[in-house]
Design an enzyme around this catalytic site. Sequence first.
Site, short mmCIF file in Angstrom:
data_model
loop_
_atom_site.label_atom_id
_atom_site.label_comp_id
_atom_site.label_asym_id
_atom_site.label_seq_id
_atom_site.Cartn_x
_atom_site.Cartn_y
_atom_site.Cartn_z
N THR A 36 24.37 -35.43 11.81
CA THR A 36 23.82 -35.60 13.15
C THR A 36 22.60 -34.70 13.36
OG1 THR A 36 25.51 -34.03 13.84
CG2 THR A 36 25.93 -36.33 14.33
N ASP A 37 22.46 -33.64 12.56
CA ASP A 37 21.39 -32.66 12.85
C ASP A 37 20.00 -33.27 12.72
OD1 ASP A 37 21.55 -32.67 10.04
OD2 ASP A 37 21.58 -30.48 9.84
N ALA A 125 29.94 -24.94 -2.57
CA ALA A 125 31.16 -25.50 -1.99
C ALA A 125 30.87 -26.12 -0.62
CB ALA A 125 32.23 -24.42 -1.86
N GLY A 126 29.59 -26.24 -0.29
CA GLY A 126 29.22 -26.80 1.01
C GLY A 126 29.41 -25.79 2.13
N LEU A 127 29.47 -24.50 1.79
CA LEU A 127 29.72 -23.47 2.80
C LEU A 127 28.46 -22.63 3.06
CD1 LEU A 127 33.30 -22.50 1.55
CD2 LEU A 127 32.68 -24.07 3.41
N SER A 130 23.50 -20.62 0.40
CA SER A 130 22.04 -20.54 0.37
C SER A 130 21.50 -20.05 1.71
CB SER A 130 21.42 -21.89 -0.01
OG SER A 130 21.78 -22.90 0.91
N ASP A 174 22.70 -24.99 9.15
CA ASP A 174 23.25 -23.91 8.32
C ASP A 174 22.66 -22.56 8.71
OD1 ASP A 174 24.25 -26.14 7.16
OD2 ASP A 174 23.25 -25.88 5.23
N TYR A 226 21.85 -38.17 0.29
CA TYR A 226 21.40 -37.55 1.54
C TYR A 226 20.09 -38.20 2.01
CZ TYR A 226 19.82 -33.97 4.84
OH TYR A 226 19.36 -33.32 5.96
P1 ADP Z 1 25.63 -24.02 -0.80
O1 ADP Z 1 24.57 -23.53 0.11
O2 ADP Z 1 26.42 -25.16 -0.23
O3 ADP Z 1 26.55 -22.95 -1.28
P2 ADP Z 1 23.37 -24.65 -2.41
O4 ADP Z 1 23.21 -25.47 -3.64
O5 ADP Z 1 22.58 -25.00 -1.21
O6 ADP Z 1 24.93 -24.61 -2.09
O7 ADP Z 1 23.01 -23.13 -2.73
C1 ADP Z 1 23.57 -22.52 -3.88
C2 ADP Z 1 22.49 -21.73 -4.58
O8 ADP Z 1 22.14 -20.56 -3.80
C3 ADP Z 1 22.92 -21.18 -5.92
O9 ADP Z 1 22.72 -22.12 -6.95
C4 ADP Z 1 22.01 -19.97 -6.07
O10 ADP Z 1 20.72 -20.36 -6.51
C5 ADP Z 1 21.87 -19.48 -4.65
N1 ADP Z 1 22.87 -18.44 -4.38
C6 ADP Z 1 23.90 -18.49 -3.51
N2 ADP Z 1 24.60 -17.33 -3.51
C7 ADP Z 1 23.99 -16.53 -4.41
C8 ADP Z 1 24.23 -15.19 -4.87
N3 ADP Z 1 25.27 -14.47 -4.41
N4 ADP Z 1 23.38 -14.69 -5.79
C9 ADP Z 1 22.35 -15.42 -6.25
N5 ADP Z 1 22.08 -16.66 -5.87
C10 ADP Z 1 22.88 -17.23 -4.96
MG MG Z 2 22.97 -24.72 0.82
#
Ligand code: ADP
Ligand code: MG
Length: 388
Positions: A36-37, A125-127, A130, A174, A226
């Site tokens: 929805t965003d 994990a979709g949490l 990032s 997010d 998406y």
């Molecule tokens: P989500 O945001 O759902 O967890 P994303 O694919 O959007 O998944 O983001 C994951 C990416 O963010 C990882 O592949 C990595 O590049 C970066 N990331 C997340 N947490 C860390 C961390 N603790 N250290 C380094 N990179 C991280």
């Molecule tokens: Mg993300």
Amino acid sequence: MERAEAVVRGFQELYGKAPDGVWAAPGRVNLIGEYTDFNEGFVMPLALPHTALAAVARRTDGVLRLHSADIEAPVAELAVDTLAPLSDGGWAAYPAGVVWALRDAGHTAVTGADIHLASTVPTGAGLSSSAALEVVTAFALNDLFALGLTPAELAVLAQRAENDFVGVPCGVMDQMASACCTGGHALHLDCRDLSTRQVPFDLEAQGLRLLVVDSRVKHALGDGAYAERRAGCEEGARQLGVSHLRDIAYARLPDALTRLEDDRIRRYVRHVVSDDHRVERTIALLDAGDIRAIGPVLTEGHASLRDDLRISCPELDLVVATANAAGALGARMTGGGFGGSAVVLVESGDADAVTKSVLDAFEAAGFTAPRIFPAVPSEGARRLSPAV
Ligand code: ADP
Ligand code: MG
């Protein structure tokens, strides 16, 4: 505070000096309002107790050094004035993108930093691990360079970093969740004007628990989905003569659907308009103090994502069906779909039995064991030390 001390120690070992401070930003889970965003509608995330921590020291010589305790990679050393979008810096693109977005928006006071990060937000994990990285970086730089930006302004710049620097076309939910949530509440966010309201969501006081079930899968099918759903929603809005699907009132949905010829577009429109309505129903129930009653709304939302938007997968469908059969009040997949996580609302006393049922069902189906933990509605991004 043990984690904060560890990230300070890590910083000192890496950079041979003390940081100027430590900041935290959480991951999030979305209670209701999916896809929805970008339709300028409503979402309702809550912050998780899982956070990215950053120890940061200000620099004024144009150098940006980045390190994460969680991955095997040496310190990335970059020059702030040559940061270029889409240069594929791996994980470092997330914090570097924030520096780029700030400077690109005119905040050229940001002249460098040493950053060491450590996060407990599960990745992929979709949490929103990032967004946690981006938002913690944005909050730290805002404080250290006295930029005076609001949490919402920082969230928008963090989104810009992910969209335009990293190259991921995410909505603003997010980053807004990580920046603006407060403990004991879900955040009602209007994605049209970014207005927010903290809606009481004190699960514990009502003897309830919201379980997050990380399915541990990410299907390749999700890669182009998406963009396809997003384009389909835009096409639906165009055919209905509105700028965004947000402008279709729920009461007008049956009429709108008769005006759409393509079944696929019709399904997407039905999902978005009905999910905006489910957010409104959820808010009315939470404002009335009746958290239990949102259970069926969550399950209805899952059916819409599965049947109309078609972004679920066997693992997520199994979580929802099994949890509900085992006595949960309601459940839905959450996030982008094709894997990632689901949320399950349960009576606290039923949490163990529902958890066991889901674990057993995954084992019987031959799926990887999911990771299950309670989502305690937690505070958004903040400075941890020094105290201000
Ligand atoms: P989500 O945001 O759902 O967890 P994303 O694919 O959007 O998944 O983001 C994951 C990416 O963010 C990882 O592949 C990595 O590049 C970066 N990331 C997340 N947490 C860390 C961390 N603790 N250290 C380094 N990179 C991280
Ligand atoms: Mg993300």
